[in-house]
Design an enzyme around this catalytic site. Structure first.
Site, PDB file in Angstrom:
ATOM      1  N   GLU A 265     -52.425 104.968  -1.919  1.00  0.00           N
ATOM      2  CA  GLU A 265     -51.764 103.434  -1.801  1.00  0.00           C
ATOM      3  C   GLU A 265     -51.790 102.933  -3.333  1.00  0.00           C
ATOM      4  O   GLU A 265     -52.615 102.686  -3.532  1.00  0.00           O
ATOM      5  CB  GLU A 265     -52.417 102.712  -0.704  1.00  0.00           C
ATOM      6  CG  GLU A 265     -51.582 101.553  -0.454  1.00  0.00           C
ATOM      7  CD  GLU A 265     -51.630 100.338  -1.117  1.00  0.00           C
ATOM      8  OE1 GLU A 265     -51.087 100.100  -2.151  1.00  0.00           O
ATOM      9  OE2 GLU A 265     -52.686  99.470  -0.859  1.00  0.00           O
ATOM     10  N   CYS A 299     -51.041  94.453  -3.788  1.00  0.00           N
ATOM     11  CA  CYS A 299     -49.838  95.710  -4.203  1.00  0.00           C
ATOM     12  C   CYS A 299     -48.527  95.138  -3.728  1.00  0.00           C
ATOM     13  O   CYS A 299     -47.377  95.633  -3.895  1.00  0.00           O
ATOM     14  CB  CYS A 299     -50.287  97.021  -3.605  1.00  0.00           C
ATOM     15  SG  CYS A 299     -51.702  97.421  -4.561  1.00  0.00           S
TER      16      CYS A 299
HETATM   17  C1  SIN Z   1     -52.858  95.526  -0.887  1.00  0.00           C
HETATM   18  O1  SIN Z   1     -52.562  94.936  -1.861  1.00  0.00           O
HETATM   19  O2  SIN Z   1     -53.058  96.903  -1.361  1.00  0.00           O
HETATM   20  C2  SIN Z   1     -53.262  95.427   0.241  1.00  0.00           C
HETATM   21  C3  SIN Z   1     -52.210  94.233   0.885  1.00  0.00           C
HETATM   22  C4  SIN Z   1     -52.299  94.004   2.277  1.00  0.00           C
HETATM   23  O3  SIN Z   1     -52.418  94.908   2.960  1.00  0.00           O
HETATM   24  O4  SIN Z   1     -51.889  93.204   2.754  1.00  0.00           O
END
Ligand code: SIN
Length: 498
Positions: A265, A299
């Site tokens: 991810e 992210c």
């Molecule tokens: C992430 O920023 O990778 C995770 C964000 C989320 O799971 O809400």
């Protein structure tokens, strides 16, 4: 080595603070006794030191996980479910402390940390239930006299590499699935935020997970060699990583040597599209959550806000009104809505994106500078809105990972789809419109793994989280998240006689 001062954490249960790694059920130091410091990004005070482990300790942790695998994988699904529920309940019981710990090491406002701890615990609840549902298949045979059955089996030892932006939730999203599947784990938390990981490991011990099922290797100077060992070890059967696209590519190439299963991810650069028929108030509220949660260090957060020309001024002024009401400060202080960035490098990246956009003609509506420009070590950045940002500005081509809302005007659906998709990554995307045909059309055409339509917060344990293009491989959470930790095995039955 600095003396450990539990009072800087201010937790009710100070035994949740662990300053050693966990290998085979034992809290241990690095073999050479080296340590690294972890600091509170809001106060820059040293919290404590943790072991700076290396390849040798990583191998020991992997071996411990391998020894624990046969018996853990053979326990009943019900037993796995019970332990995951216990762990979930311990996270709920220690909710205040765990949330505070997230804020102290990551900097995010306590309200965000409270949300993260709930979110983090929810993965254990979800996967506790999934532990019972690793169904296989019976596939009718086209060859007379044969019967085809597919069973699912845990892959084995899993290496888990997690980032600092969600010090807890990015672990449970992976660990919950791994444990429910019957795998054992070696976790390498980000050096900036090891304490949430270590507290989780302490709760794993309290919940009754056997020694070696969950291991934690803390490292700072050896991150590359530890990551390499995890990827190249023949004992590790799966690597799962959340972090930047550059590191993901490195790990992917290292994992190629053993062709092991991998989930990635990686970075995003989410478009957030507001059409002329959108409910602007709702879009603004969604943008606040989507762009500024965790200081914009997620992210999935909106990176590029594309707003239709006819509603652009209204959207910009309503957004500015809400952003100017933010209270930036130490995340544990009353009323603070937004904390510092994780470190100075993060601030410098945000500021470089602001300077680049301004040099290309963008205007600063609010912010645009560090909160305390005279303090060269502070990582507090003023929440920022830029308008008239050209499409070739860095903020539109790279992920900013900070509290910078960059607004660009568009005229047509075709134009905005081209802009939205014109990047190498594709994690999340958002669109706001009340035209159901447009919502379907644009959602289908956005080149991302997850779309929010008329909503800015899309994640839950029950949904498949993940991206396409250079944003990742595989999905975490959701009905098939556990499959990432299992192999399918075909068993063909012959000699049946009918
Ligand atoms: C992430 O920023 O990778 C995770 C964000 C989320 O799971 O809400």
């Amino acid at each position: 080595m600095a003396t450990f001062d539990a009072s800087v954490f201010g937790l009710k249960d100070s035994s949740l603070i662990k300053t050693q790694g966990l290998i085979d059920g034992k809290w241990v130091d690095a073999k050479d006794r080296s340590t690294f410091q972890v600091t509170n990004p809001a106060t820059l005070e040293e919290l404590a030191t943790v072991p700076d482990m290396g390849v040798e300790e990583t191998k020991e942790a992997i071996d411990a996980a391998a020894r624990a695998f046969p018996s853990w994988s053979a326990t009943t699904p019900k037993h796995k479910q019970e332990l995951l529920h216990k762990l979930h309940n311990l996270m709920v019981e220690h909710h205040d402390d765990l949330s505070r710990l997230i804020t102290i090491e990551n900097g995010k406002a306590l309200s965000d940390a409270i949300g993260e701890n709930r979110y983090s615990a929810s993965f254990l609840d979800w996967y506790a239930a999934e532990a019972l549902r690793t169904y296989g298949d019976h596939i009718p045979s086209v060859v007379p006299g044969l019967r085809n059955v597919v069973i699912k089996q845990p892959v084995g030892v899993v290496a888990i590499l997690t980032p600092w932006n969600f010090p807890s939730a990015m672990i449970t999203r992976k660990l919950g699935a791994a444990l429910a599947a019957g795998c054992t784990a070696v976790i390498k938390p980000a050096p900036e935020t090891p304490f949430s990981a270590l507290a989780l490991a302490e709760l794993c011990n309290r919940a009754g997970f056997p020694p070696g099922v969950v291991n934690i290797v803390t490292t700072q100077k050896n991150v590359v060699s530890v990551g390499k060992e995890m990827c190249e070890s023949k004992t590790v059967k799966k690597v799962t990583f959340t972090g930047s696209t550059n590191v993901a590519k490195l790990l992917y190439s290292m994992a190629a040597s053993t062709l092991k299963k991998i989930s990635i991810e990686a970075g995003g650069n989410a478009p957030f599209i507001v059409f002329d028929d959108a409910n602007i108030d709702e879009a603004v509220t969604a943008a606040i959550a989507c762009k500024f949660r965790g200081g914009g260090q997620t992210c999935v957060c909106a990176n590029r806000l594309y707003v239709h020309a006819s509603v652009y001024d209204e959207f910009a002024s309503k957004l500015a009104a809400q952003v100017s009401a933010f209270k930036v400060g130490n995340g544990v202080a009353d009323g603070v809505t937004h904390g510092p960035l994780i470190h100075r490098r993060a601030l410098e990246k945000v500021h470089s994106h602001v300077e680049d956009a301004v040099s290309r003609g963008a205007s600063v509506v609010i912010g645009g500078k560090p909160l305390t420009p005279d303090d060269p070590s502070s990582s507090f950045y003023h929440p920022t809105i830029l308008t008239d940002v050209p499409t070739d500005a860095l903020v539109n081509t790279e992920e900013t990972f900070g509290p910078l809302a960059s607004l660009t005007k568009f005229e047509t659906e075709e134009e905005v789809l081209h802009l939205a998709n014109n990047v190498d990554v594709g994690l999340a995307g958002y669109l706001f419109s009340r035209d159901v045909g447009r919502v379907w059309r644009v959602a289908e055409k956005l080149e991302v793994g997850m779309v929010g339509t008329n909503v800015g917060m899309i994640t839950q344990a029950a949904i498949p989280f993940g991206g396409i293009k250079e944003s990742g491989i595989g999905r975490e959470g959701g009905p098939r998240g556990i499959d990432e930790y299992m192999n399918e095995k075909l068993i063909v039955f012959g000699g049946i006689g009918a």
